[in-house]
Scaffold this active site. Structure first.
Site, short mmCIF file in Angstrom:
data_model
loop_
_atom_site.label_atom_id
_atom_site.label_comp_id
_atom_site.label_asym_id
_atom_site.label_seq_id
_atom_site.Cartn_x
_atom_site.Cartn_y
_atom_site.Cartn_z
N HIS A 193 -49.14 -47.26 2.82
CA HIS A 193 -49.45 -46.00 3.49
C HIS A 193 -49.54 -46.23 5.00
O HIS A 193 -50.29 -47.09 5.45
CB HIS A 193 -50.80 -45.44 3.00
N TYR A 246 -59.06 -37.24 3.39
CA TYR A 246 -60.51 -37.25 3.56
C TYR A 246 -60.90 -35.86 4.05
O TYR A 246 -60.52 -35.47 5.16
CB TYR A 246 -60.92 -38.30 4.60
N PRO A 252 -68.52 -46.38 0.63
CA PRO A 252 -67.07 -46.53 0.41
C PRO A 252 -66.17 -45.70 1.34
O PRO A 252 -64.95 -45.86 1.30
CB PRO A 252 -66.87 -46.08 -1.05
N LYS A 267 -63.89 -50.39 2.90
CA LYS A 267 -64.01 -51.74 3.46
C LYS A 267 -64.55 -52.81 2.51
O LYS A 267 -64.37 -54.01 2.76
CB LYS A 267 -64.94 -51.70 4.69
N TYR A 314 -59.48 -48.84 10.42
CA TYR A 314 -59.11 -48.55 9.03
C TYR A 314 -58.13 -49.60 8.50
O TYR A 314 -58.27 -50.06 7.37
CB TYR A 314 -58.51 -47.14 8.94
#
Ligand code: RFL
Ligand code: PHB
Length: 391
Positions: free
Chosen positions: A72, A201, A293, A297, A385
């Protein structure tokens, strides 16, 4: 029984450490409380950072990941009924993440350990670790109804948050920093193709929602719920209706529904115990630290810890040089605290806190608008990220 490195826990941390040390000719024994089936089926993480992918590949554990994982290069932040894409690759110098489930990483590592004739004892419960401030630490454990001792040169506790390793450190040695949150995640697996190409998200007045995936045919979705809530209160229909409400946009996006095959509620916590060492006992992964979460990570930190540790134990084993071992805790904690901050920030950014004021709500939306409209801000998100270099 005797081994050089005694490892407690066959999660990603323990298994990868055992695999990496085997490649350097260092003998290990892994003790795991649960059955192999349980460890291979337990639903957890789904996102591998760039550096995690590289570590697995370089160690010969990445073949199936490269065939079946889904790279991704972006994620979506959804708020105010609109979608905003964060270009991970553009913001991080071309780095990306891989969707490949923790269950699959664990299966791959167990298979590799098995092929190499490695000692992984399932249903072996570590009871305590002794002699940590001597040169001959030992793990007491129970297996097939009898108690045994595993004598080691070094013990590594990779036994997760509830394990026995951290509890074997004498009182007063560890400093604990911790935070709990007034939210939990209800997670589901559903037999339906993902309704998106990249993760979503979503921040909504009703609470956070996350759309992730496991394969082109299986979706993984999460809803923010109260920590005291129970899956009994969430029949399938209610879950889908709530997901619809939280993912709603002004566009024509629609969430596909399918049979739900698994449901669970996970509390959220930030936790760091330091130093990650006491004498000949080392802590790695969730045994030393927990992140909520939202930043994806936890698994990645576990991989980074044991990568450092494998390197340090190899230097010690081959050159009797303890420099890297002595630096382990401090080096690992630098990355741990960066991930703690990122996970905490992502959590605050996206969840609805029952105690939040209108001022907090306006700050949250302003932060989201900044992240999705400033190249500098979205590059910072992308850098965190996709993850810092592992070593
Ligand atoms: P684990 O995986 O908890 O493994 C510890 C192992 O130790 C065993 N054990 C013992 N064995 C012998 N004797 C004893 N006394 C023992 N006590 C315990 C346990 O049975 C277990 O097998 O820790 P490890 O290896 O440090 O790995 C950490 C990760 O599992 C964890 O950080 C992640 O799953 C967190 N996480 C995520 N991380 C990510 O990087 N990306 C994600 O997308 C992500 N999503 C998640 C997550 C965790 C979640 N839950 C359920 C906590 C999503 C969720 C919902
Ligand atoms: C998952 O796919 O399980 C997942 C993805 C991203 C997160 C947490 C969990 O932030």
């Amino acid at each position: 029984m005797r081994t050089r490195v005694g490892i407690i826990g066959a999660g990603p941390a323990g298994l990868l450490l055992s695999h990496l040390l085997h490649r350097q000719g260092i003998d290990t024994v892994v003790l795991e409380l649960r059955t192999r089936e349980h460890v291979e089926q337990r639903q957890r993480a789904g996102i591998l950072e760039h550096g995690t992918v590289e570590v697995l590949r370089a160690s010969g554990a990445g073949a199936r990941m490269d065939r079946q994982g889904i790279p991704h290069r972006g994620v979506e932040l959804r708020f105010d009924r609109r979608s905003h894409r964060i270009d991970l690759a553009a913001g991080s110098g071309g780095r990306s993440v891989m969707v490949y489930a923790q269950t699959e990483v664990v299966k791959d590592l167990i298979a590799l350990r098995e092929q190499a004739g490695g000692a992984v004892l399932f249903e072996a419960e570590a009871l305590s670790v002794g002699g940590t401030d001597t040169t001959a630490p030992a793990i007491r454990y129970r297996h097939e109804g009898a108690e045994h001792t595993l004598d080691c040169d070094v013990v590594v506790a990779c036994d997760g948050f509830h394990g026995v390793g951290r509890r074997s450190v004498p009182e007063g040695v560890l400093t604990v920093s911790e935070r709990t949150y007034p939210f939990a995640w209800l997670g589901i697996l559903a037999d339906v193709p993902p309704s998106c190409d990249e993760l979503i998200y979503a921040r909504h007045e009703r609470g956070f929602a996350l759309h992730s995936m496991r394969s082109p045919h299986v979706s993984r979705l999460y809803l923010q719920v109260d920590p005291s809530d129970s899956t009994d209160n969430w029949p399938d229909e209610r879950i889908w209706d709530e997901l619809d409400a939280r993912f709603e946009t002004d566009g024509d996006w629609k969430l596909g529904r399918g049979p739900i095959t698994e449901k669970g509620i996970t509390p959220m916590r930030s936790f760091v115990a330091e130093p990650m060492r006491h004498g000949r006992l080392f802590l790695a992964g969730d045994a030393a630290h927990i992140v909520p979460p939202t930043g994806a990570k936890g698994l990645n930190l576990a991989v980074a810890d044991v990568t450092l540790l494998a390197r340090a134990l190899t230097q010690w084993h081959t050159h009797q040089d303890e420099t890297l071992l002595d630096a382990y805790s401090e080096t690992a904690l630098r990355r741990v605290w960066r991930a703690e901050h990122f996970s905490y920030t992502m959590t605050g950014l996206l969840h609805t806190d029952p105690a939040a004021t209108e001022f907090d709500r306006r700050l949250q939306l302003s932060h989201l608008r900044y992240l999705t409209s400033s190249d500098a801000a979205s590059a910072s998100l992308a850098e965190n990220y996709t993850g810092l270099p592992v070593v």
